[in-house]
Design an enzyme around this catalytic site. Structure first.
Site, PDB file in Angstrom:
ATOM      1  N   HIS A 147      19.282  10.093  22.658  1.00 41.12           N
ATOM      2  CA  HIS A 147      18.114   9.544  21.950  1.00 41.12           C
ATOM      3  C   HIS A 147      18.533   8.395  21.037  1.00 41.12           C
ATOM      4  CE1 HIS A 147      14.932  12.355  23.101  1.00 41.12           C
ATOM      5  NE2 HIS A 147      15.819  13.327  23.016  1.00 41.12           N
ATOM      6  N   GLU A 170      21.129  22.595  20.010  1.00 44.74           N
ATOM      7  CA  GLU A 170      22.266  22.344  20.893  1.00 44.74           C
ATOM      8  C   GLU A 170      23.582  22.179  20.138  1.00 44.74           C
ATOM      9  OE1 GLU A 170      18.789  20.318  23.190  1.00 44.74           O
ATOM     10  OE2 GLU A 170      19.282  20.905  21.133  1.00 44.74           O
ATOM     11  N   ASP A 193      20.192  16.720  20.530  1.00 46.81           N
ATOM     12  CA  ASP A 193      19.428  17.358  21.602  1.00 46.81           C
ATOM     13  C   ASP A 193      19.329  16.465  22.836  1.00 46.81           C
ATOM     14  OD1 ASP A 193      17.757  15.595  20.169  1.00 46.81           O
ATOM     15  OD2 ASP A 193      15.968  16.553  20.991  1.00 46.81           O
ATOM     16  N   GLU A 194      19.105  17.111  23.958  1.00 43.92           N
ATOM     17  CA  GLU A 194      18.712  16.474  25.216  1.00 43.92           C
ATOM     18  C   GLU A 194      19.664  15.377  25.702  1.00 43.92           C
ATOM     19  OE1 GLU A 194      13.914  17.268  25.150  1.00 43.92           O
ATOM     20  OE2 GLU A 194      14.588  15.304  24.492  1.00 43.92           O
ATOM     21  N   VAL A 195      20.963  15.660  25.661  1.00 41.72           N
ATOM     22  CA  VAL A 195      21.923  14.753  26.302  1.00 41.72           C
ATOM     23  C   VAL A 195      21.969  15.119  27.781  1.00 41.72           C
ATOM     24  CG1 VAL A 195      24.343  14.078  26.467  1.00 41.72           C
ATOM     25  CG2 VAL A 195      23.281  14.395  24.218  1.00 41.72           C
TER      26      VAL A 195
END
EC number: 3.2.1.52
Length: 863
Positions: free
Chosen positions: A446, A585, A532-534
């Site tokens: 992000h 995470e 988050d969200e890698v």
């Protein structure tokens, strides 16, 4: 002969030149195509298309301009937060995904010239389902091939709302629904209308509360008597009362007679207060400025809700005896200003709202793929590039449009940032209201805004021959060939954590942020680093990552780069006496169980005082117990559950209701009935309202007594993908924030701990009725005018035809219902509903606020 031919040729050339000259002149003088009159609409054709988890929809272009749109020489761009299935496009165009949520339409050879009034349809298939207006594409703009750097905005998209509910053809699958006043009437029916005088007078519910027979008549001439310790609080209270009386109340440290008395009482807990109202005085006791501040907020909720509207000379405050303190130390709201920007004024207004309801943490999400919103003076590119969105295909001068922000730079909400001075003012404002601001530097994923900004810095300095300076803050490996796609469809948004320059960058930003806090005199205990969200695939083809893997025998795979990164970030913060916060995470570790990859609490970080916001309890997703697992493992957990606390989720499943719904639908009851220590207990339906099988929680970890001590607080979250105006921000936050405030401050309610299911449900219904009536009769009317007024959501009216009469009710009793019988929509001047309507024909009803705002209109036929 030859002379005659030559003369004729010369004559023809002169005539041809004249014709060409006229044609060019005519062409150059022809009116430009009016892009604003190229009308765009979108409709959902079919969910569960071809009996799969996908839907068919159509973009309709209608040329309302007097000029024709030619067959070629142009492209149309738009934003769409879904994935279009390759090969599904119908129409004489190609439809290409570029990056993030940006798509491009290009006419094909068989595209027909669109004369004035012509229509072109572009249909395509998208994964998932389309259930509300937020699913529509947005931000359409036209770019001529001859002017590739100029974007011309088209008309705003008109979403075609279905005229009737569309049932699903696949059992159990989601379907489009519309507002059903009869169903709403039945839902609202169990909530009785409670007389205002029977409701508790302070909100959120105090720990100990008793009403007396006394009352106090407050005017602007009654002074505030305070210990000097509480002069800043007395100043704020005087200003609050001036907003009602039009005159600032005097405050001093001694005095007799009728007064408001702010008294230091050492034996109270830091955020606790005592409040006593008699006929002769109002006394607030506290041991700290924070406790005194919260006592003042309770006093303000004792004031009549209409005091800010009517500006009376005197108000009557009921007699009470209160002893109060918060349930959780961490009572937070997360505000995303990266996806769509909110002005400093709007942030201050949010802080006023939080302060009134005793919320004490603003989690400030100021950077993401789509924006960097706080000025870092030594790195101006962060806001020069990252704070601006406009048409671009290379992100060299600005970021591309996202979430419908359009092609023009410097337009809200796509563009904007807080100067250093702005941010310091925000910090001071929060400090004075006992609100801690936790800055979030979202990394390593992000992070596209930061990556692109540092790319531009690199190019500028390399061109100046300053290679060392250029590489100092570079955030990506220039030779990395890794391929990946994030959840939001970006393919270049992850920082390369093997680069030493990344840590130079982070240290510079952290130090600049710390300096701003120090200048503001605001507390800074932690910095949130996202995490988050890698996506899968990052770093695998990066030479610098591969080199690091080979040099350090501790590393076995690219996955280890994750722990390498957060160890280094943690050290950066520890050196500065800060602790690390992040998304869930950060506390997880990838491992293999029987050959399958799983995530478990990471034992390496458990003793590092790392605080994690845990959002993922998506029902049926397998992580319903994640918050409890991490707390039981020793991590400090802030409950940020998507099922109950995501304010960007739509209120309900009706097509007209804006907001996302991938995690849940979240109305005001969701944060209210959330049970922090056992949220399984009253999670009985899935996100679409279907009964939830008990097996969902079978084998899930329960919160232990040890784990309970690690639940440090609750957070409501407003992600901003759909928040395009201040009014939309307030609509999505309110009244949900009031449910959050009640659960974060007030003691554990009886219904949450009652083991008998029948008794628990009965106790809950009583508590909900009180809460709903307090909101409808006191708190929302107060917010019509408090701090300039808030645009809270007015719920649609429930209504039903019974025995030839139309009966109506509303979710929050006390809100005014107005109606018409002449076919027009109700307004502030329409009749107030007080008893069943006997007139026949079309009856329209809507909730209307004291300021004249109207909610959604519902219609019935009384035949």
């Amino acid at each position: 002969m030859f002379l005659l031919i030559n003369q004729r040729i010369k004559f023809l050339l002169v005539v041809l030149a004249a014709i060409l000259s006229v044609s060019v002149t005519a062409w150059s003088q022809a009116p430009a195509f009016d892009a604003k009159k190229l009308l765009v609409s979108w409709e959902v054709n079919e969910n569960n298309y071809q009996n799969k988890a996908q839907f068919l929809s159509t973009i309709i272009l209608n040329n309302g301009a007097p000029q024709a749109l030619p067959t070629s020489g142009w492209k149309i761009y738009f934003n769409y937060n879904r994935s279009i299935i390759s090969g599904s496009v119908r129409g004489a165009v190609t439809l290409q995904h570029l990056n993030g949520d940006l798509f491009q339409i290009t006419p094909k050879a068989d595209f027909k010239r669109m004369s004035s009034g012509a229509i072109a349809r572009i249909s395509f298939v998208t994964t998932g389902a389309a259930l509300n207006i937020t699913d529509a594409p947005s931000g359409f703009y036209l770019v001529w091939d001859k002017s590739p750097n100029q974007g011309l905005a088209l008309s705003p998209v008109k979403v075609k709302v279905p005229t009737a509910t569309k049932p699903s053809t696949v059992p159990g699958s989601p379907a489009i629904t519309l507002i059903n006043p009869e169903a709403l009437y039945q839902q609202n029916k169990p909530t009785p209308d409670i007389a205002a005088e029977k409701l508790p007078k302070i909100f959120p519910t105090p720990a100990n509360y008793r009403e007396t027979e006394a009352s106090f008549a407050l005017t602007a001439d009654i002074p505030i008597i305070t210990a000097t310790d509480y002069y800043p609080e007395a100043e704020m209270l005087a200003e609050d009362l001036a907003a009602i009386f039009g005159k600032k109340t005097e405050f001093k440290n001694t005095g007799s007679g009728k007064a408001i008395r702010l008294v230091k009482k050492e034996d109270l807990a830091p955020e606790a207060y005592d409040l006593r109202v008699t006929s002769q005085e109002i006394v607030i006791n506290a041991s700290t400025p924070a406790g005194m501040f919260y006592g003042m907020q309770s006093l303000k909720t004792l004031l009549p809700a209409n005091a800010w509207e009517l500006r009376p000379k005197s108000v009557t405050i009921p007699g009470v005896e209160v002893s109060d303190y918060p349930r959780f130390d961490h009572r937070a709201v997360m505000l995303d200003v990266a996806r769509n920007f909110q002005s400093k004024k709007q942030v201050l207004k949010l802080l006023d709202l939080m302060a009134l309801y005793k919320l004490n943490v603003l989690h400030f999400h100021f950077n993401d793929d789509e924006g960097w919103r706080v000025e870092i003076v030594p790195l101006p590119e962060l806001t020069e590039i990252g704070g601006k969105r406009a048409h671009t295909l290379d992100s060299r001068n600005n970021l591309p449009p996202s979430y419908g922000s359009g092609p023009i730079a410097n337009n809200l909400p796509g563009s904007g940032y807080y100067t250093r001075s702005d941010f310091i003012q925000i910090l001071k404002y929060a400090r004075d209201r006992n609100i801690k601001v936790i800055p979030e530097i979202e990394t390593p994923g992000h992070a596209r805004a930061a990556i692109k900004a540092m790319d531009i810095r690199y190019s500028r300095l390399m061109a100046a021959g300053k290679k060392e300076d250029a590489e100092r803050y570079l955030l990506r490996d220039l030779n990395d060939k890794s391929e990946y796609q994030s959840v939001q469809n970006w393919n270049d948004n992850v920082i390369n954590v093997a680069l030493p320059s990344v840590y130079n960058f982070l240290e510079k930003v952290v130090d600049e942020v710390r300096d701003m806090y120090q200048e503001a005199g605001a507390p800074l205990q932690t910095i949130h680093f996202g995490g988050d969200e890698v996506p899968t695939g990052v770093w695998v083809k990066s030479p610098v990552v591969q080199k690091l893997l080979q040099e350090d025998e501790r590393f076995t795979s690219v996955d280890d780069m994750w722990y390498y990164y957060f160890r280094k970030v943690n050290e950066i913060l520890k050196i500065r006496n800060l602790y690390l916060s992040g998304w869930e995470e950060v506390a997880m570790r990838k491992t293999e169980i029987e050959g399958q990859k799983h995530y478990i609490p990471n034992p390496d970080f458990v003793n590092e005082n790392i605080h994690v916001d845990v959002w993922n309890n998506t029902l049926g997703g397998g992580s319903e117990d994640l918050a409890y697992r991490l707390a039981n493992a020793g991590y400090k957990v802030i409950l940020s559950n998507v099922t109950n606390q995501y304010f960007d989720m739509a209120y309900n499943s009706t097509f007209e209701e804006p907001g996302f719904y991938w995690g849940s639908f979240v109305d005001v009851d969701k944060p209210f009935y959330f049970i922090p220590y056992n949220y399984y207990k009253n999670t009985k339906k899935d996100k679409f309202g279907n009964p939830l099988p008990k097996s969902v929680f079978a084998g899930k970890e329960r919160l232990t007594d040890f784990g309970k001590n690690n639940i440090v607080g609750i957070q409501g979250l407003l992600w901003a993908e759909t928040i395009i105006t201040p009014e939309r921000m307030e609509y999505m936050i309110l009244p949900k924030l009031l449910g959050l405030a009640e659960r974060a401050w007030s003691p554990d309610p009886d219904w949450a701990v009652e083991k008998d299911t029948v008794k628990s449900e009965a106790l809950y219904q009583q508590a909900w009725a009180r809460f709903a009536n307090i909101l409808g009769k006191r708190e929302l009317p107060r917010l019509d005018y408090y701090s300039g007024g808030y645009q809270y959501r007015l719920p649609p009216v429930g209504a039903v035809v019974q025995n030839g009469q139309v009966s109506a009710n509303i979710q929050l009793p006390g809100l005014t219902i107005r109606y018409t019988t002449d076919g027009t929509d109700p307004t502030f001047r329409s009749r107030i509903y007080r008893e069943p309507i006997t007139e026949t024909g079309t009856v329209k009803l809507r909730a209307v606020s004291r300021t004249g705002r109207g909610g959604k209109v519902v219609t019935l036929e009384n035949k």
